[in-house]
Design an enzyme around this catalytic site. Sequence first.
Site, mmCIF file in Angstrom:
data_model
loop_
_atom_site.group_PDB
_atom_site.id
_atom_site.type_symbol
_atom_site.label_atom_id
_atom_site.label_comp_id
_atom_site.label_asym_id
_atom_site.label_seq_id
_atom_site.Cartn_x
_atom_site.Cartn_y
_atom_site.Cartn_z
ATOM 1 N N HIS A 212 -3.498 0.819 -4.534
ATOM 2 C CA HIS A 212 -2.706 -0.190 -5.235
ATOM 3 C C HIS A 212 -2.816 0.044 -6.744
ATOM 4 O O HIS A 212 -3.783 0.615 -7.218
ATOM 5 C CB HIS A 212 -3.192 -1.598 -4.883
ATOM 6 C CG HIS A 212 -2.909 -2.003 -3.471
ATOM 7 N ND1 HIS A 212 -1.962 -2.941 -3.129
ATOM 8 C CD2 HIS A 212 -3.439 -1.577 -2.309
ATOM 9 C CE1 HIS A 212 -1.926 -3.069 -1.820
ATOM 10 N NE2 HIS A 212 -2.820 -2.265 -1.281
ATOM 11 N N HIS B 206 -5.186 -9.438 -1.239
ATOM 12 C CA HIS B 206 -5.099 -9.858 0.158
ATOM 13 C C HIS B 206 -6.152 -10.921 0.447
ATOM 14 O O HIS B 206 -7.210 -10.937 -0.190
ATOM 15 C CB HIS B 206 -5.363 -8.667 1.085
ATOM 16 C CG HIS B 206 -4.470 -7.489 0.846
ATOM 17 N ND1 HIS B 206 -4.658 -6.623 -0.197
ATOM 18 C CD2 HIS B 206 -3.393 -7.044 1.523
ATOM 19 C CE1 HIS B 206 -3.723 -5.683 -0.163
ATOM 20 N NE2 HIS B 206 -2.934 -5.910 0.872
ATOM 21 N N SER C 158 0.824 -1.229 0.000
ATOM 22 C CA SER C 158 0.000 0.000 0.000
ATOM 23 C C SER C 158 0.846 1.261 0.000
ATOM 24 O O SER C 158 1.712 1.419 0.865
ATOM 25 C CB SER C 158 -0.874 0.070 1.258
ATOM 26 O OG SER C 158 -1.668 -1.051 1.376
ATOM 27 N N TYR D 55 -8.200 -10.888 2.796
ATOM 28 C CA TYR D 55 -9.458 -10.287 3.233
ATOM 29 C C TYR D 55 -10.347 -9.819 2.085
ATOM 30 O O TYR D 55 -11.511 -9.503 2.282
ATOM 31 C CB TYR D 55 -9.208 -9.127 4.213
ATOM 32 C CG TYR D 55 -8.429 -7.953 3.649
ATOM 33 C CD1 TYR D 55 -8.980 -7.079 2.723
ATOM 34 C CD2 TYR D 55 -7.119 -7.722 4.060
ATOM 35 C CE1 TYR D 55 -8.264 -6.010 2.209
ATOM 36 C CE2 TYR D 55 -6.400 -6.649 3.560
ATOM 37 C CZ TYR D 55 -6.971 -5.795 2.642
ATOM 38 O OH TYR D 55 -6.267 -4.742 2.136
ATOM 39 N N GLU D 56 -9.804 -9.781 0.855
ATOM 40 C CA GLU D 56 -10.632 -9.295 -0.248
ATOM 41 C C GLU D 56 -11.694 -10.307 -0.645
ATOM 42 O O GLU D 56 -12.857 -9.983 -0.797
ATOM 43 C CB GLU D 56 -9.756 -8.921 -1.447
ATOM 44 C CG GLU D 56 -8.924 -7.673 -1.158
ATOM 45 C CD GLU D 56 -7.970 -7.338 -2.280
ATOM 46 O OE1 GLU D 56 -8.440 -6.998 -3.375
ATOM 47 O OE2 GLU D 56 -6.748 -7.430 -2.063
ATOM 48 N N ASN E 209 2.184 3.133 11.259
ATOM 49 C CA ASN E 209 1.525 3.542 12.520
ATOM 50 C C ASN E 209 2.019 2.649 13.650
ATOM 51 O O ASN E 209 2.550 1.570 13.407
ATOM 52 C CB ASN E 209 0.000 3.380 12.389
ATOM 53 C CG ASN E 209 -0.407 1.957 11.999
ATOM 54 O OD1 ASN E 209 -0.321 1.592 10.816
ATOM 55 N ND2 ASN E 209 -0.789 1.166 12.971
ATOM 56 N N MET F 246 -1.526 -7.286 7.187
ATOM 57 C CA MET F 246 -2.573 -8.138 6.599
ATOM 58 C C MET F 246 -2.127 -8.829 5.316
ATOM 59 O O MET F 246 -2.968 -9.209 4.498
ATOM 60 C CB MET F 246 -3.810 -7.280 6.310
ATOM 61 C CG MET F 246 -4.338 -6.505 7.509
ATOM 62 S SD MET F 246 -5.739 -5.482 7.062
ATOM 63 C CE MET F 246 -5.929 -4.487 8.551
ATOM 64 N N SER F 247 -0.831 -8.977 5.116
ATOM 65 C CA SER F 247 -0.386 -9.549 3.830
ATOM 66 C C SER F 247 0.902 -10.341 4.021
ATOM 67 O O SER F 247 1.220 -10.783 5.122
ATOM 68 C CB SER F 247 -0.146 -8.416 2.825
ATOM 69 O OG SER F 247 0.979 -7.632 3.207
ATOM 70 N N HIS G 147 -7.232 3.104 7.110
ATOM 71 C CA HIS G 147 -6.601 2.862 5.806
ATOM 72 C C HIS G 147 -6.129 4.191 5.198
ATOM 73 O O HIS G 147 -5.071 4.245 4.563
ATOM 74 C CB HIS G 147 -7.582 2.141 4.875
ATOM 75 C CG HIS G 147 -6.976 1.738 3.565
ATOM 76 N ND1 HIS G 147 -5.859 0.927 3.465
ATOM 77 C CD2 HIS G 147 -7.324 2.040 2.286
ATOM 78 C CE1 HIS G 147 -5.544 0.769 2.187
ATOM 79 N NE2 HIS G 147 -6.412 1.425 1.448
ATOM 80 N N ALA H 114 2.864 -2.446 4.144
ATOM 81 C CA ALA H 114 2.673 -1.438 5.184
ATOM 82 C C ALA H 114 2.279 -2.194 6.442
ATOM 83 O O ALA H 114 1.533 -3.173 6.366
ATOM 84 C CB ALA H 114 1.584 -0.465 4.777
HETATM 85 N N1 HPA Z 1 -2.450 -3.483 11.484
HETATM 86 C C1 HPA Z 1 -2.620 -4.265 10.395
HETATM 87 N N2 HPA Z 1 -2.256 -3.906 9.173
HETATM 88 C C2 HPA Z 1 -1.674 -2.702 9.026
HETATM 89 C C3 HPA Z 1 -1.465 -1.837 10.117
HETATM 90 C C4 HPA Z 1 -1.877 -2.252 11.408
HETATM 91 O O1 HPA Z 1 -1.732 -1.555 12.419
HETATM 92 N N3 HPA Z 1 -0.874 -0.721 9.610
HETATM 93 C C5 HPA Z 1 -0.722 -0.905 8.273
HETATM 94 N N4 HPA Z 1 -1.213 -2.105 7.919
#
Ligand code: HPA
Length: 266
Positions: free
Chosen positions: A57, A79, A27, A81-82, A228, A204-205, A240, A109
Site C-alpha cells: 500500500h 483495515h 492492495s 485487522y490492523e 485468487n 477484508m476491506s 498475501h 483485492a
Molecule cells: N480472502 C480474503 N481476502 C482476500 C482474498 C481471499 O481469498 N484474496 C485477496 N484478498
Amino acid sequence: MTISDTAALIRARAGDAPVDVGLILGSGLGHLAHAVEGVAIPYADLPGFPHVGVSGHNPHLHVGVLEGVRVAVFGAREHYYENGNSAAMRPALSVLKELGAKRLILTNAAGSLRSDIRPGDLMLLSDHINYSGLNPLIGEKTDARFVPMTEAHSPVLRAALKAAAAAEELPLPDGVYCWYSGPSFETPAEIRMLKLLGGDAVGMSTVPEVILARFLGLEVAAISTITNMAAGLSDEQISHEHTKAMAPLGAAKLERILRQFLRGLR
Ligand code: HPA
C-alpha cells in the site's frame, strides 16, 4: 485538529478547487495514484489519516486532476485487522466530504467464490454481506447512525462503471462481496458457507467504507480485483504475497475502466 483543519491543510497544498471523486486503491492497485496531476501528501502529514502498515500500500493522498476530473486518490486504507478499528477510515472520508466530494469509488483485492470469475478478473459489487458483525458506526450518538443500506452500492455509479467497462470491451460481472475481518484467510468450510449465503467474492476491506460513505452522504460503488480462488476452491496456495503478485493482472483493466468512467463525468 478538526476535520475542517485537515481539509484546509490539503487545500493549502493542493488548491481550493473542490474534489469531485474520491478513489481508494486496494492492495497492488496503487499505480493509478501516480497518474494524478497534482500533489501527493503523506498520510503522516494529515491529522486523522490512518497509520497504514500493510505492505503493498502507498500511504499518500493524491489530490489533483485525472482524466479532466478533480480527484482525491487514497493510495492506502487502514483495515479493521490492523488495529481492531472498523471506523479507521472515518476521519479520512469525512475530510474527503469536506473537500467537496460527492462520490467515492472503492477498489480491493478479493478471492472469488465463483468458477466463472477467475484470478485477473474484475467484479462490480452489486451488494455486500457484512459477515464481520462489526460496524464503523457503533458508538455514533446521533440518529444519523441508522443508515439505510438498501441501495448502498449506487445504481447510478454502477451503471456508469458498467458503461465504462463496456466501452473498454472489458467484462465487469456483478457480484456480492462478503467482508471477513482477516487477517487470517478463510477456511474452506467458511467459503462453502459464504457460497450458500449468496456470496460471490470475499475480502477484508471495503464494507466499512461503504457504510461510512453512506453515513456521510457520498454516492459509493466498489470494484474487486480477483487475485485468487477462495480457500478450498483451487489447489493454489493463498497468501498475501500471492495477492500482491496477482493484483497487477486485474489492475491494468481496472485502470482502463476507471479512466473511462472519469472521462464520462467531464
Ligand atoms: N480472502 C480474503 N481476502 C482476500 C482474498 C481471499 O481469498 N484474496 C485477496 N484478498
